[in-house]
Write an enzyme that holds these catalytic residues in place. Sequence first.
Site, PDB file in Angstrom:
ATOM      1  N   LYS A 271       0.818  -1.221   0.000  1.00 46.27           N
ATOM      2  CA  LYS A 271       0.000   0.000   0.000  1.00 46.27           C
ATOM      3  C   LYS A 271       0.848   1.265   0.000  1.00 46.27           C
ATOM      4  O   LYS A 271       0.488   2.258  -0.626  1.00 46.27           O
ATOM      5  CB  LYS A 271      -0.943   0.009   1.208  1.00 46.27           C
ATOM      6  CG  LYS A 271      -2.121  -0.913   1.039  1.00 46.27           C
ATOM      7  CD  LYS A 271      -3.243  -0.518   1.977  1.00 46.27           C
ATOM      8  CE  LYS A 271      -4.472  -1.364   1.751  1.00 46.27           C
ATOM      9  NZ  LYS A 271      -5.513  -1.123   2.757  1.00 46.27           N
TER      10      LYS A 271
ATOM     11  N   LYS B 250      -5.596 -10.733  -6.882  1.00 47.45           N
ATOM     12  CA  LYS B 250      -6.708 -10.875  -5.939  1.00 47.45           C
ATOM     13  C   LYS B 250      -7.918 -10.057  -6.399  1.00 47.45           C
ATOM     14  O   LYS B 250      -7.744  -8.939  -6.901  1.00 47.45           O
ATOM     15  CB  LYS B 250      -6.224 -10.365  -4.573  1.00 47.45           C
ATOM     16  CG  LYS B 250      -7.123 -10.738  -3.422  1.00 47.45           C
ATOM     17  CD  LYS B 250      -6.577 -10.218  -2.105  1.00 47.45           C
ATOM     18  CE  LYS B 250      -6.821  -8.732  -1.947  1.00 47.45           C
ATOM     19  NZ  LYS B 250      -6.631  -8.224  -0.582  1.00 47.45           N
TER      20      LYS B 250
ATOM     21  N   LYS C 256     -11.813  -4.535  -4.198  1.00 42.49           N
ATOM     22  CA  LYS C 256     -12.718  -3.413  -4.432  1.00 42.49           C
ATOM     23  C   LYS C 256     -12.006  -2.270  -5.130  1.00 42.49           C
ATOM     24  O   LYS C 256     -12.641  -1.393  -5.707  1.00 42.49           O
ATOM     25  CB  LYS C 256     -13.384  -2.957  -3.129  1.00 42.49           C
ATOM     26  CG  LYS C 256     -12.498  -2.840  -1.925  1.00 42.49           C
ATOM     27  CD  LYS C 256     -13.309  -2.736  -0.625  1.00 42.49           C
ATOM     28  CE  LYS C 256     -12.533  -3.195   0.593  1.00 42.49           C
ATOM     29  NZ  LYS C 256     -13.332  -3.501   1.754  1.00 42.49           N
TER      30      LYS C 256
HETATM   31  P1  TYM Z   1     -10.538  -6.068   4.318  1.00 38.62           P
HETATM   32  O1  TYM Z   1     -11.531  -5.017   4.636  1.00 38.62           O
HETATM   33  O2  TYM Z   1      -9.535  -5.814   3.262  1.00 38.62           O
HETATM   34  O3  TYM Z   1     -11.275  -7.422   3.949  1.00 38.62           O
HETATM   35  C1  TYM Z   1     -12.279  -7.966   4.784  1.00 38.62           C
HETATM   36  C2  TYM Z   1     -12.216  -9.479   4.774  1.00 38.62           C
HETATM   37  O4  TYM Z   1     -12.396  -9.985   3.454  1.00 38.62           O
HETATM   38  C3  TYM Z   1     -11.324 -10.850   3.120  1.00 38.62           C
HETATM   39  N1  TYM Z   1     -11.044 -10.709   1.683  1.00 38.62           N
HETATM   40  C4  TYM Z   1     -10.928 -11.738   0.849  1.00 38.62           C
HETATM   41  N2  TYM Z   1     -11.034 -13.061   1.043  1.00 38.62           N
HETATM   42  C5  TYM Z   1     -10.862 -13.877  -0.040  1.00 38.62           C
HETATM   43  N3  TYM Z   1     -10.602 -13.400  -1.286  1.00 38.62           N
HETATM   44  C6  TYM Z   1     -10.494 -12.071  -1.529  1.00 38.62           C
HETATM   45  N4  TYM Z   1     -10.244 -11.623  -2.757  1.00 38.62           N
HETATM   46  C7  TYM Z   1     -10.655 -11.173  -0.432  1.00 38.62           C
HETATM   47  N5  TYM Z   1     -10.615  -9.820  -0.301  1.00 38.62           N
HETATM   48  C8  TYM Z   1     -10.846  -9.556   1.003  1.00 38.62           C
HETATM   49  C9  TYM Z   1     -10.162 -10.376   3.981  1.00 38.62           C
HETATM   50  O5  TYM Z   1      -9.193 -11.390   4.140  1.00 38.62           O
HETATM   51  C10 TYM Z   1     -10.862 -10.020   5.263  1.00 38.62           C
HETATM   52  O6  TYM Z   1     -11.078 -11.172   6.055  1.00 38.62           O
HETATM   53  N6  TYM Z   1      -7.240  -5.672   8.024  1.00 38.62           N
HETATM   54  C11 TYM Z   1      -8.558  -6.173   7.702  1.00 38.62           C
HETATM   55  C12 TYM Z   1      -9.668  -5.581   8.556  1.00 38.62           C
HETATM   56  C13 TYM Z   1      -9.489  -5.745  10.021  1.00 38.62           C
HETATM   57  C14 TYM Z   1      -9.589  -6.954  10.754  1.00 38.62           C
HETATM   58  C15 TYM Z   1      -9.387  -6.601  12.108  1.00 38.62           C
HETATM   59  C16 TYM Z   1      -9.842  -8.264  10.377  1.00 38.62           C
HETATM   60  C17 TYM Z   1      -9.208  -4.752  10.910  1.00 38.62           C
HETATM   61  N7  TYM Z   1      -9.141  -5.268  12.168  1.00 38.62           N
HETATM   62  C18 TYM Z   1      -9.387  -7.566  13.115  1.00 38.62           C
HETATM   63  C19 TYM Z   1      -9.862  -9.234  11.392  1.00 38.62           C
HETATM   64  C20 TYM Z   1      -9.646  -8.858  12.732  1.00 38.62           C
HETATM   65  C21 TYM Z   1      -8.843  -5.816   6.238  1.00 38.62           C
HETATM   66  O7  TYM Z   1      -8.291  -4.913   5.712  1.00 38.62           O
HETATM   67  O8  TYM Z   1      -9.803  -6.543   5.664  1.00 38.62           O
END
Ligand code: TYM
Length: 354
Positions: free
Chosen positions: A134, A217, A220
């Site tokens: 990022k 991947k 969004k």
């Molecule tokens: P974020 O918002 O990017 O994504 C949310 C969840 O969706 C999953 N995900 C995917 N899984 C499979 N294939 C994909 N292409 C895909 N894109 C997204 C992510 O693995 C995630 O589970 N850092 C985290 C948010 C967060 C969090 C936390 C998660 C903040 N605090 C504490 C767990 C526990 C994030 O950016 O997810």
Amino acid sequence: MTEPVAATPAATPAASPAASPFKTRVFSGIQPSGGLTLGNYLGAIKRFVQMQDSGIETLYCMVDLHAITVWQDPDKLRHNTRELAAGFMAAGLTPAKSILFNQSQVPEHAQLGWVFNCVARMGWMGRMTQWKDKAGKNAEQASLGLFAYPALMAADILVYHATHVPVGEDQKQHLELARDIAAKFNHDYGVNFFPLTEPVIEGAATRVMSLRDGTKKMSKSDPSDMARINMTDDADAIAKKIRKAKTDADALPSDPKGLEDRPEARNLVAIYAALAGTSIAAVLSEHAGQPFSAFKPRLIDLAVAELAPISSEMARLMADPAEIDRMLGQGAQTARAIAAPILDRTYDIVGMIR
Ligand code: TYM
């Protein structure tokens, strides 16, 4: 859309593990930084619902403080947070069974996050692949919050003493870091206060790939809308995107090994398996020998049957934003009741006068 799918053994942790002093509790979060995709749904939300329905205590959070580590337009952030809450509920999460809330309404996340900023080491943060991706070559211009992101993430989890965290594969490294922070805190202060949380990364689609490029991947932030299925897409849009999804000319193999050098084919089979709640091997044994011209219509039927009702329910819920805000406010109060005593005890351990 909300049918209870049998959860896998690891997704159904024992309600009170004999050896651990920590009660089984699930936490996970999603950033309200844009629309939800099929990746979020299959990698995370579908499993959130399974865990909720298996009777474990579950907390699911819209991590708005994480979202602002990169620029967010304030009105869009509010909209996206509500839309994420609507997506949670349309997919089957319910405040009757899960604690649903947004991060900034529970100040204990940021407060524990500060303590963890003082526990985590700069070197640990610098090694995070998400930070490198990022911030890229422009790290000097990245926000300090983006660098410290994983410490706040550890706080999200540990402020509830959560024991299990369902996520997609891309979050694995962050969860390892949360364990490192918990272990260092426990070691430095001579306590066994924070649990070493288990990631739950399971199922056929822990990494859903772009529909245009099976090596990237699904995200969004992909500039091409055809690369992803959005949870707000209607039946026509879902069908069109799957019909146009990149594939190769070969028929489906009978064995998962036959997908090894075929990322686009593998992705569509994995999506099918995750939607159907089965394995890649099971899908192949049913569809072996089929060309994509025969497989894609089956995948479209499955995807539309599961996702189109979710998108229309999201639209219905979004018509009443005040009700969403009310639900989030109540969820935050319930979450605070768990988080406040854990933060208080943390401050006490660290040596702050209580
Ligand atoms: P974020 O918002 O990017 O994504 C949310 C969840 O969706 C999953 N995900 C995917 N899984 C499979 N294939 C994909 N292409 C895909 N894109 C997204 C992510 O693995 C995630 O589970 N850092 C985290 C948010 C967060 C969090 C936390 C998660 C903040 N605090 C504490 C767990 C526990 C994030 O950016 O997810």
